[in-house]
Design a protein around this motif. Structure first.
Motif, PDB file in Angstrom:
ATOM      1  N   ALA A 153      32.256 -11.449  59.645  1.00 49.25           N
ATOM      2  CA  ALA A 153      32.985 -10.232  60.045  1.00 49.25           C
ATOM      3  C   ALA A 153      34.197 -10.022  59.140  1.00 49.25           C
ATOM      4  O   ALA A 153      34.447  -8.916  58.643  1.00 49.25           O
ATOM      5  N   ARG A 154      34.937 -11.083  58.916  1.00 47.64           N
ATOM      6  CA  ARG A 154      36.171 -10.963  58.115  1.00 47.64           C
ATOM      7  C   ARG A 154      35.873 -10.573  56.668  1.00 47.64           C
ATOM      8  O   ARG A 154      36.523  -9.704  56.097  1.00 47.64           O
ATOM      9  N   VAL A 155      34.860 -11.235  56.079  1.00 49.69           N
ATOM     10  CA  VAL A 155      34.578 -10.933  54.667  1.00 49.69           C
ATOM     11  C   VAL A 155      33.952  -9.543  54.541  1.00 49.69           C
ATOM     12  O   VAL A 155      34.221  -8.807  53.578  1.00 49.69           O
ATOM     13  N   ALA A 156      33.141  -9.144  55.533  1.00 52.86           N
ATOM     14  CA  ALA A 156      32.509  -7.809  55.479  1.00 52.86           C
ATOM     15  C   ALA A 156      33.583  -6.733  55.533  1.00 52.86           C
ATOM     16  O   ALA A 156      33.535  -5.729  54.820  1.00 52.86           O
ATOM     17  N   ARG A 157      34.585  -6.956  56.385  1.00 54.32           N
ATOM     18  CA  ARG A 157      35.696  -6.002  56.514  1.00 54.32           C
ATOM     19  C   ARG A 157      36.525  -5.988  55.229  1.00 54.32           C
ATOM     20  O   ARG A 157      36.813  -4.949  54.656  1.00 54.32           O
ATOM     21  N   GLN A 158      36.914  -7.179  54.785  1.00 55.87           N
ATOM     22  CA  GLN A 158      37.818  -7.293  53.629  1.00 55.87           C
ATOM     23  C   GLN A 158      37.208  -6.694  52.365  1.00 55.87           C
ATOM     24  O   GLN A 158      37.894  -6.071  51.573  1.00 55.87           O
ATOM     25  N   ARG A 159      35.893  -6.869  52.190  1.00 61.84           N
ATOM     26  CA  ARG A 159      35.285  -6.474  50.915  1.00 61.84           C
ATOM     27  C   ARG A 159      34.416  -5.224  51.046  1.00 61.84           C
ATOM     28  O   ARG A 159      33.651  -4.899  50.137  1.00 61.84           O
ATOM     29  N   GLY A 160      34.509  -4.537  52.198  1.00 66.80           N
ATOM     30  CA  GLY A 160      33.780  -3.280  52.362  1.00 66.80           C
ATOM     31  C   GLY A 160      32.267  -3.441  52.338  1.00 66.80           C
ATOM     32  O   GLY A 160      31.555  -2.562  51.846  1.00 66.80           O
ATOM     33  N   LEU A 161      31.772  -4.550  52.892  1.00 68.79           N
ATOM     34  CA  LEU A 161      30.319  -4.802  52.839  1.00 68.79           C
ATOM     35  C   LEU A 161      29.560  -4.069  53.946  1.00 68.79           C
ATOM     36  O   LEU A 161      28.347  -3.917  53.865  1.00 68.79           O
ATOM     37  N   ALA A 162      30.292  -3.624  54.979  1.00 70.46           N
ATOM     38  CA  ALA A 162      29.648  -2.927  56.097  1.00 70.46           C
ATOM     39  C   ALA A 162      30.522  -1.753  56.523  1.00 70.46           C
ATOM     40  O   ALA A 162      31.751  -1.874  56.582  1.00 70.46           O
ATOM     41  N   GLY A 163      29.872  -0.614  56.827  1.00 71.96           N
ATOM     42  CA  GLY A 163      30.620   0.561  57.266  1.00 71.96           C
ATOM     43  C   GLY A 163      31.199   0.343  58.655  1.00 71.96           C
ATOM     44  O   GLY A 163      32.337   0.716  58.945  1.00 71.96           O
ATOM     45  N   GLU A 164      30.390  -0.281  59.505  1.00 72.56           N
ATOM     46  CA  GLU A 164      30.800  -0.508  60.894  1.00 72.56           C
ATOM     47  C   GLU A 164      30.288  -1.888  61.322  1.00 72.56           C
ATOM     48  O   GLU A 164      29.162  -2.260  60.986  1.00 72.56           O
ATOM     49  N   ILE A 165      31.122  -2.614  62.045  1.00 68.86           N
ATOM     50  CA  ILE A 165      30.732  -3.961  62.482  1.00 68.86           C
ATOM     51  C   ILE A 165      30.683  -3.996  64.007  1.00 68.86           C
ATOM     52  O   ILE A 165      31.668  -3.666  64.674  1.00 68.86           O
ATOM     53  N   VAL A 166      29.519  -4.365  64.530  1.00 66.13           N
ATOM     54  CA  VAL A 166      29.357  -4.459  65.978  1.00 66.13           C
ATOM     55  C   VAL A 166      29.232  -5.938  66.333  1.00 66.13           C
ATOM     56  O   VAL A 166      28.427  -6.661  65.731  1.00 66.13           O
ATOM     57  N   VAL A 167      30.041  -6.380  67.293  1.00 62.00           N
ATOM     58  CA  VAL A 167      30.111  -7.808  67.623  1.00 62.00           C
ATOM     59  C   VAL A 167      29.501  -8.063  68.995  1.00 62.00           C
ATOM     60  O   VAL A 167      29.760  -7.327  69.945  1.00 62.00           O
ATOM     61  N   SER A 168      28.717  -9.136  69.083  1.00 64.16           N
ATOM     62  CA  SER A 168      28.207  -9.554  70.393  1.00 64.16           C
ATOM     63  C   SER A 168      28.300 -11.067  70.517  1.00 64.16           C
ATOM     64  O   SER A 168      28.026 -11.800  69.557  1.00 64.16           O
ATOM     65  N   THR A 169      28.695 -11.530  71.689  1.00 64.53           N
ATOM     66  CA  THR A 169      28.677 -12.963  71.971  1.00 64.53           C
ATOM     67  C   THR A 169      28.399 -13.114  73.460  1.00 64.53           C
ATOM     68  O   THR A 169      28.614 -12.174  74.233  1.00 64.53           O
ATOM     69  N   ARG A 170      27.890 -14.292  73.865  1.00 66.11           N
ATOM     70  CA  ARG A 170      27.388 -14.385  75.243  1.00 66.11           C
ATOM     71  C   ARG A 170      28.498 -14.503  76.282  1.00 66.11           C
ATOM     72  O   ARG A 170      28.312 -14.158  77.427  1.00 66.11           O
ATOM     73  N   SER A 171      29.679 -15.005  75.899  1.00 69.02           N
ATOM     74  CA  SER A 171      30.717 -15.198  76.920  1.00 69.02           C
ATOM     75  C   SER A 171      31.803 -14.139  76.797  1.00 69.02           C
ATOM     76  O   SER A 171      32.170 -13.726  75.688  1.00 69.02           O
ATOM     77  N   GLU A 172      32.306 -13.747  77.959  1.00 66.48           N
ATOM     78  CA  GLU A 172      33.376 -12.753  78.018  1.00 66.48           C
ATOM     79  C   GLU A 172      34.607 -13.263  77.275  1.00 66.48           C
ATOM     80  O   GLU A 172      35.263 -12.529  76.540  1.00 66.48           O
ATOM     81  N   GLN A 173      34.887 -14.552  77.444  1.00 65.95           N
ATOM     82  CA  GLN A 173      36.087 -15.155  76.850  1.00 65.95           C
ATOM     83  C   GLN A 173      36.081 -15.019  75.318  1.00 65.95           C
ATOM     84  O   GLN A 173      37.071 -14.597  74.711  1.00 65.95           O
ATOM     85  N   THR A 174      34.944 -15.339  74.700  1.00 62.92           N
ATOM     86  CA  THR A 174      34.864 -15.243  73.232  1.00 62.92           C
ATOM     87  C   THR A 174      34.904 -13.782  72.790  1.00 62.92           C
ATOM     88  O   THR A 174      35.511 -13.445  71.769  1.00 62.92           O
ATOM     89  N   LEU A 175      34.269 -12.909  73.603  1.00 68.40           N
ATOM     90  CA  LEU A 175      34.257 -11.491  73.227  1.00 68.40           C
ATOM     91  C   LEU A 175      35.679 -10.919  73.240  1.00 68.40           C
ATOM     92  O   LEU A 175      36.092 -10.199  72.327  1.00 68.40           O
ATOM     93  N   VAL A 176      36.435 -11.292  74.271  1.00 72.17           N
ATOM     94  CA  VAL A 176      37.829 -10.826  74.377  1.00 72.17           C
ATOM     95  C   VAL A 176      38.639 -11.338  73.182  1.00 72.17           C
ATOM     96  O   VAL A 176      39.433 -10.613  72.578  1.00 72.17           O
TER      97      VAL A 176
END
Ligand code: NAP
Length: 317
Positions: A29-52
């Motif tokens: 996620a960090r490198v994609a953002r920093q270097r413009g590798l993705a227009g939009e990044i969608v994040v998913s993880t199984r626990s609420e705690q990690t998602l927050v």
């Protein structure tokens, strides 16, 4: 930022879904953002705690507990969860995948991951398994950093017949993240990684376990005098237990093969020590010293004594 990995004007993927946002997912996620590798990044993880936590770290543009919701309309999906969980994730996301989407992973084992994920891939979706050979002993979304993949290999293991353009796009993404690309068949990958990564971790887990069990040397002495060499094993032995349990369970044959060879070689070394065969020990140690030299020459390790640790005042006892 490496010279090879500058910011792109046009992203490789318009929408990138990251399933799993621990050390590897959050570094992507960090490198994609920093270097413009993705227009939009969608994040998913199984626990609420990690998602927050991922949201607080601003790792993506959208956040979902449901992996299926996260992959809708994504051009590419990268699954970065423990290898034992990747088949179940593939099953969850399959119905929501867009035709033409690229699905990849970051798993440290390939044949078993492919066996678990490939059967769920719908027609028209391109499955390109991958393994970025880069990591640390830390886990979770706080542990990631954008430079993690700089100058490291990313091994792609696409099944025969995979669309070449899909392979090339994923390779472009990883090149953009700073990686060099190598293609391998999955079984060969698992054998190579069994000796270069899995066996070293198991040896480290074993030595640290042995030291912790000693009765004649106290635990506090092991800690106090660890700079003699022991502490170098503790970095590997501090690696994530879930990840490494899954690696052992999913690369069983190759790991057993390498453990067998190691057991033979350590017995041979035991004999050399017992017989006081100084010449043979000297020859072996000279040979192994050259291996480290070659790793440094290949740019896979910094050329600093003692891993570049600061030396100076001894810590207070
Ligand atoms: P990590 O930091 O522990 O993160 C794991 C992620 O997977 C978290 O988002 C976690 O979600 C999720 N997860 C854990 N168990 C899951 C399950 N049963 N089902 C669905 N999601 C689950 O792990 P990592 O180091 O990023 O490793 C991810 C993958 O990359 C692994 O396949 C590993 O083999 C590979 N890899 C690791 C390294 C390394 O050095 N660590 C290097 C190269 C490749 P929650 O936090 O929400 O529970």
């Amino acid at each position: 930022m490496s010279a090879a990995a500058t910011r792109l004007d046009t992203p490789v993927f318009q929408r990138l879904a990251l399933i799993g946002i621990g050390l590897i997912g959050s570094s992507i996620a960090r490198v994609a953002r920093q270097r413009g590798l993705a227009g939009e990044i969608v994040v998913s993880t199984r626990s609420e705690q990690t998602l927050v936590r991922a949201e607080a770290l601003e790792l993506g543009d959208a956040y979902h507990l449901s992996a299926a919701n996260a992959v809708r309309d994504a051009d590419a999906v990268i699954v970065s969860v423990p290898v034992g969980a990747s088949g179940a994730v593939a099953e969850q996301i399959a119905p929501a995948l867009k035709p033409g989407a690229i699905v990849s992973d970051a798993g440290s084992v390939k044949a078993q991951v492919i066996a678990g994920m490939a059967p769920h891939m719908p027609q028209g979706v391109h499955f390109v398994p991958a393994h970025p050979v880069a990591g640390t002993e830390f886990s979770g979304p706080d542990a990631g950093f954008a430079d993690l993949f700089d100058g490291r290999w990313c091994i792609l293991t696409p099944p025969a017949g995979t669309d070449e353009r899909a392979i090339e796009r994923l390779a472009d993404f990883w090149r953009g993240a700073g990686s060099d690309i190598e293609m391998m068949d999955p079984e060969h990958h698992d054998l190579v990684l069994a000796i270069t990564s899995h066996l070293p971790h198991l040896i480290a887990y074993s030595i640290v376990g042995t030291a912790a069990d000693l009765e004649t040397v106290t635990n506090s002495e092991v800690i106090k005098f660890s700079a003699g060499g022991f502490r170098d094993f503790t970095r590997l032995a501090a690696s994530d237990p879930t990840m490494w349990r899954d690696v052992c369970l999913n690369n069983r044959e190759a790991i057993l093969e390498m453990l067998g060879r190691f057991a033979e070689d350590i017995s041979a070394m035991q004999r050399l020590v017992r017989w006081g065969d100084g010449d043979a020990l000297f020859d072996l140690f000279t040979h192994t010293r050259n291996v480290r030299k070659r790793i440094i020459e290949a740019g896979q390790e910094a050329d600093m004594p003692d891993f570049g640790r600061p030396h100076g005042t001894a810590p207070e006892e």
